[in-house]
Design an enzyme around this catalytic site. Structure first.
Site, PDB file in Angstrom:
ATOM      1  N   CYS A   8       0.853  -1.186   0.000  1.00 26.60           N
ATOM      2  CA  CYS A   8       0.000   0.000   0.000  1.00 26.60           C
ATOM      3  C   CYS A   8       0.892   1.240   0.000  1.00 26.60           C
ATOM      4  O   CYS A   8       1.942   1.250   0.631  1.00 26.60           O
ATOM      5  CB  CYS A   8      -0.889   0.053   1.233  1.00 26.60           C
ATOM      6  SG  CYS A   8      -1.787  -1.455   1.617  1.00 26.60           S
ATOM      7  N   ARG A  24      -4.336   6.795  -2.309  1.00 29.40           N
ATOM      8  CA  ARG A  24      -3.653   5.589  -1.852  1.00 29.40           C
ATOM      9  C   ARG A  24      -3.860   4.464  -2.860  1.00 29.40           C
ATOM     10  O   ARG A  24      -4.841   4.435  -3.590  1.00 29.40           O
ATOM     11  CB  ARG A  24      -4.109   5.175  -0.463  1.00 29.40           C
ATOM     12  CG  ARG A  24      -5.519   4.658  -0.279  1.00 29.40           C
ATOM     13  CD  ARG A  24      -5.657   3.138  -0.420  1.00 29.40           C
ATOM     14  NE  ARG A  24      -4.741   2.341   0.350  1.00 29.40           N
ATOM     15  CZ  ARG A  24      -4.915   1.999   1.619  1.00 29.40           C
ATOM     16  NH1 ARG A  24      -5.979   2.376   2.278  1.00 29.40           N
ATOM     17  NH2 ARG A  24      -4.025   1.227   2.232  1.00 29.40           N
ATOM     18  N   ASN A  92      -1.141  -2.021   5.551  1.00 35.98           N
ATOM     19  CA  ASN A  92      -0.569  -3.255   6.071  1.00 35.98           C
ATOM     20  C   ASN A  92       0.796  -3.020   6.724  1.00 35.98           C
ATOM     21  O   ASN A  92       1.605  -2.235   6.227  1.00 35.98           O
ATOM     22  CB  ASN A  92      -0.432  -4.270   4.933  1.00 35.98           C
ATOM     23  CG  ASN A  92      -0.534  -5.694   5.420  1.00 35.98           C
ATOM     24  OD1 ASN A  92      -1.225  -5.982   6.390  1.00 35.98           O
ATOM     25  ND2 ASN A  92       0.151  -6.607   4.749  1.00 35.98           N
TER      26      ASN A  92
END
Length: 265
Positions: A8, A24, A92
């Protein structure tokens, strides 16, 4: 639930008219089935306690309305914004995340790691409120059946309408909040390591560099873009972080919020 990829990258762009655009990526090997989700003011929310069940943790009522994207059918946000302009994202953090130790007796004072973004967006308006408010709750690492009976190993990015940004991480059972001057966040290692790594690329520039001259001979770059020669192109989290820092900081400061949103894409 095996994860094939867990990459990410998030960032914030500022518009010349005072607005912001949050962007994002979501390269995640587990299908999240995200849906547009709204929470109204006053809505009753249930915390997940140490046993992994809703209602066994800290319950609260939403102070602010929120809109964003959920994941895995849960009433929890992966990305969202509340009515005060506070933006947040969940990324994450599998190698470093370690949440607070919470006993069964104290379960009702805690929420699960997957709920932190929802809790913050429904309770706080600014980065300063987050810094104070998260000190007052516990975040447990209960395993969730919907996540393959594992703990969601995540960290969090937040940006408020005043232009302040922070990263929230739980490591070795401790809460860590770090100011984020570059507005970028990726995955492991811990955020401070990413900030320290920027200095290794201090030679990079969004401005073209002049030709190299050696003993009177001139050696020009083969194309434009030579200021960013050496920008990492791989998909390691530190490389994606550096790439996002330099590319986002290269967006013209004259761009309006609408133009910044287009640049984010």
């Amino acid at each position: 639930a095996p994860i094939a990829a867990n990459a990410c990258t998030s960032f914030l762009l500022k518009g010349s008219d005072g607005g912001y655009a949050y962007g994002r990526t979501m390269e995640f090997g587990l299908p999240l089935a995200s849906q547009l989700t709204t929470i109204p003011r006053g809505y009753a929310l249930k915390g997940i306690g140490v046993g992994g069940k809703y209602g066994s943790g800290l319950n609260w009522n939403a102070k602010y309305a929120v809109a964003g994207m959920n994941a895995l059918g849960l009433p929890e946000y992966v990305d969202g914004m509340n009515e005060k302009g506070l933006i947040g994202g969940l990324l994450n953090f599998p190698n470093s995340a370690s949440f607070q130790a919470v006993t069964a007796a104290n379960s009702s004072e805690s929420i699960n790691s997957v709920q932190v973004l929802t809790y913050v967006l429904t309770n706080f308006a600014t980065v300063e409120e987050i810094k104070a408010g998260l000190q007052k709750i516990k975040v447990n690492g209960a395993q969730l059946p919907v996540y393959g009976n594992r703990t969601p190993p995540v960290h969090y990015t937040f940006h408020d309408s005043n232009g302040k940004s922070i990263v929230v991480e739980y490591m070795k059972g401790q809460l860590t909040i770090t100011d984020n001057p570059v507005t970028v966040l990726t995955n492991d290692p811990p955020f401070q390591d990413h900030l320290n790594n920027i200095g290794n690329y201090s030679n990079l520039s969004k401005v073209e560099k002049p030709p190299l001259v050696i003993n009177g001979a001139t050696f020009a770059a083969p194309s434009s873009g030579n200021g960013l020669h050496g920008l990492p192109g791989d998909f390691l989290s530190p490389s994606r972080f550096i790439r996002a820092v330099f590319l986002s900081s290269s967006v013209p400061t004259s761009f309006t919020t609408a133009q910044a949103a287009a640049a984010a894409w």
